[in-house]
Design a protein around this motif. Structure first.
Motif, PDB file in Angstrom:
ATOM      1  N   THR A  13       0.782  -1.298   0.070  1.00  0.00           N
ATOM      2  CA  THR A  13      -0.011   0.100  -0.089  1.00  0.00           C
ATOM      3  C   THR A  13       0.909   1.294   0.090  1.00  0.00           C
ATOM      4  OG1 THR A  13      -1.554  -1.193   1.318  1.00  0.00           O
ATOM      5  CG2 THR A  13      -1.891   1.352   1.089  1.00  0.00           C
ATOM      6  N   GLN A  55      -6.278   4.416   2.858  1.00  0.00           N
ATOM      7  CA  GLN A  55      -6.276   3.005   3.807  1.00  0.00           C
ATOM      8  C   GLN A  55      -5.408   1.820   3.487  1.00  0.00           C
ATOM      9  OE1 GLN A  55      -9.076   3.234   5.703  1.00  0.00           O
ATOM     10  NE2 GLN A  55      -9.640   5.300   4.790  1.00  0.00           N
ATOM     11  N   ASP A 115      -5.209  -0.874   4.255  1.00  0.00           N
ATOM     12  CA  ASP A 115      -5.756  -2.479   3.910  1.00  0.00           C
ATOM     13  C   ASP A 115      -6.050  -2.349   2.363  1.00  0.00           C
ATOM     14  OD1 ASP A 115      -8.081  -1.125   4.074  1.00  0.00           O
ATOM     15  OD2 ASP A 115      -8.982  -2.489   5.477  1.00  0.00           O
ATOM     16  N   GLU A 116      -6.085  -1.341   1.586  1.00  0.00           N
ATOM     17  CA  GLU A 116      -6.274  -1.301   0.076  1.00  0.00           C
ATOM     18  C   GLU A 116      -5.059  -0.968  -0.802  1.00  0.00           C
ATOM     19  OE1 GLU A 116      -9.611   1.363  -0.671  1.00  0.00           O
ATOM     20  OE2 GLU A 116     -10.785   0.496   0.921  1.00  0.00           O
ATOM     21  N   ILE A 174      -4.109   0.873  -5.059  1.00  0.00           N
ATOM     22  CA  ILE A 174      -4.608   2.205  -5.090  1.00  0.00           C
ATOM     23  C   ILE A 174      -5.408   2.674  -6.444  1.00  0.00           C
ATOM     24  CG2 ILE A 174      -3.817   4.579  -4.857  1.00  0.00           C
ATOM     25  CD1 ILE A 174      -2.455   3.727  -2.289  1.00  0.00           C
ATOM     26  N   SER A 183     -13.469  -0.072  -4.571  1.00  0.00           N
ATOM     27  CA  SER A 183     -12.455  -0.244  -3.825  1.00  0.00           C
ATOM     28  C   SER A 183     -12.054  -1.727  -3.497  1.00  0.00           C
ATOM     29  CB  SER A 183     -12.304   0.654  -2.483  1.00  0.00           C
ATOM     30  OG  SER A 183     -13.315   0.153  -1.741  1.00  0.00           O
ATOM     31  N   ILE A 184     -10.995  -2.335  -3.428  1.00  0.00           N
ATOM     32  CA  ILE A 184     -10.685  -3.710  -3.039  1.00  0.00           C
ATOM     33  C   ILE A 184      -9.687  -3.596  -1.613  1.00  0.00           C
ATOM     34  CG2 ILE A 184      -9.719  -5.716  -3.634  1.00  0.00           C
ATOM     35  CD1 ILE A 184      -9.988  -4.739  -6.745  1.00  0.00           C
ATOM     36  N   GLY A 185     -10.433  -3.797  -0.672  1.00  0.00           N
ATOM     37  CA  GLY A 185      -9.961  -3.768   0.819  1.00  0.00           C
ATOM     38  C   GLY A 185      -9.538  -5.341   1.315  1.00  0.00           C
ATOM     39  N   ASP A 187     -10.002  -7.220   4.332  1.00  0.00           N
ATOM     40  CA  ASP A 187     -10.660  -7.345   5.823  1.00  0.00           C
ATOM     41  C   ASP A 187     -10.950  -8.842   6.339  1.00  0.00           C
ATOM     42  OD1 ASP A 187     -11.137  -4.548   6.051  1.00  0.00           O
ATOM     43  OD2 ASP A 187     -13.169  -4.715   4.642  1.00  0.00           O
ATOM     44  N   ASP A 235     -10.554 -12.227   1.549  1.00  0.00           N
ATOM     45  CA  ASP A 235      -9.808 -11.130   0.803  1.00  0.00           C
ATOM     46  C   ASP A 235      -8.450 -11.305   0.433  1.00  0.00           C
ATOM     47  OD1 ASP A 235     -12.737 -10.022   0.917  1.00  0.00           O
ATOM     48  OD2 ASP A 235     -12.180  -8.623   2.791  1.00  0.00           O
ATOM     49  N   ALA A 256      -6.763 -11.057  -3.278  1.00  0.00           N
ATOM     50  CA  ALA A 256      -5.797 -10.116  -3.620  1.00  0.00           C
ATOM     51  C   ALA A 256      -4.601 -10.737  -4.209  1.00  0.00           C
ATOM     52  CB  ALA A 256      -5.378  -9.253  -2.541  1.00  0.00           C
TER      53      ALA A 256
END
Length: 241
Positions: free
Chosen positions: A33, A96, A98-99, A102, A225-227, A229, A233, A237
């Motif tokens: 990130t 963020q 955890d994303e 970007i 957005s791709i977080g 959590d 997830d 990713a």
């Protein structure tokens, strides 16, 4: 105008403990990130602000910049405000942690709000995207926002707003995307203002800004957005990377 990105990074997480230190293609989530924020080339500087020695050392050992929080904080805004209070900056963008994927275009949009505001009437800028699925609209985990004709936020809620008493009037529903850009003074004001009833009820820190008269300009985006959590997830990713 000096613009920086700050990435608040707590080690603890209710749903996925230590998620920011998980491996994502040979680097930790927080390191990816940080690198992604730097690589946008939108910022004069990028910092991670954290309560964790592990995260602090992870960033610094790779040549990045990190700041240790001196206090416990209830919100990301509080954590960022403490970190930037003594920095010479104009605009602070909250990225963020955890994303890691970007979206540069979305960040550029919120920054552009301030470049087009020479009279400094706008205190914050943030993102929203239209949602049409009834399940998404009714989901309290999806924060909704209503705006005026100039795109200024009127209210944020976990409830359905506006309430569809009449369904054939062309109402559009917008989900708030939690990327913020702040004027530094608005952020410092937030840090020193008390939590009031609206924020306490909805558990939404952006309501503190509205309760104390801060002006939030919302910008529409189509980006999803791709977080990270949950462990699921993280697996998605890894495949995406």
């Amino acid at each position: 105008m000096k613009i920086i990105a700050v990435i608040p990074a707590r080690y603890a997480s209710t749903r996925f403990p230590a998620k920011l230190m998980q491996d994502l293609g040979g680097k930790t989530v927080i390191a990816r990130t940080y690198d992604a924020a730097v690589n946008t080339k939108l910022f004069n500087d990028v910092f991670v602000v954290t309560d964790s020695d592990l995260i602090f050392n992870e960033i610094v050992s790779a040549g990045g910049k990190a700041i240790m929080s001196q206090k416990e904080h209830e919100s990301g805004s509080d954590r960022i405000a403490e970190a930037v209070e003594n920095l010479d900056v104009d605009i602070v963008v909250n990225v963020q942690g955890d994303e890691p994927f970007i979206d540069r275009e979305s960040l550029a949009k919120v920054i552009e709000v301030f470049k087009n505001d020479p009279d400094k009437k706008i205190d914050l800028a943030s993102l929203m995207r239209e949602i049409q699925d009834p399940e998404a609209i009714n989901n309290p985990n999806n924060v909704k926002v209503v705006v005026d004709q100039n795109g200024m936020a009127l209210y944020f809620s976990r409830s359905v707003i506006p309430y569809p008493r009449e369904v054939n009037v062309g109402v559009h529903y917008f989900q708030h995307i939690g990327i913020y850009a702040f004027r530094k003074q608005a952020l410092i004001d937030f840090y020193h203002l008390p939590m009031k009833s609206l924020e306490a009820s909805e558990k939404l820190e952006q309501l503190r800004y509205l309760e104390f008269g801060k002006r939030i300009r919302m910008v529409e985006t189509s980006h999803v957005s791709i977080g990270i959590d949950t462990p699921e997830d993280l697996e998605r990713a890894r495949k995406m990377l």
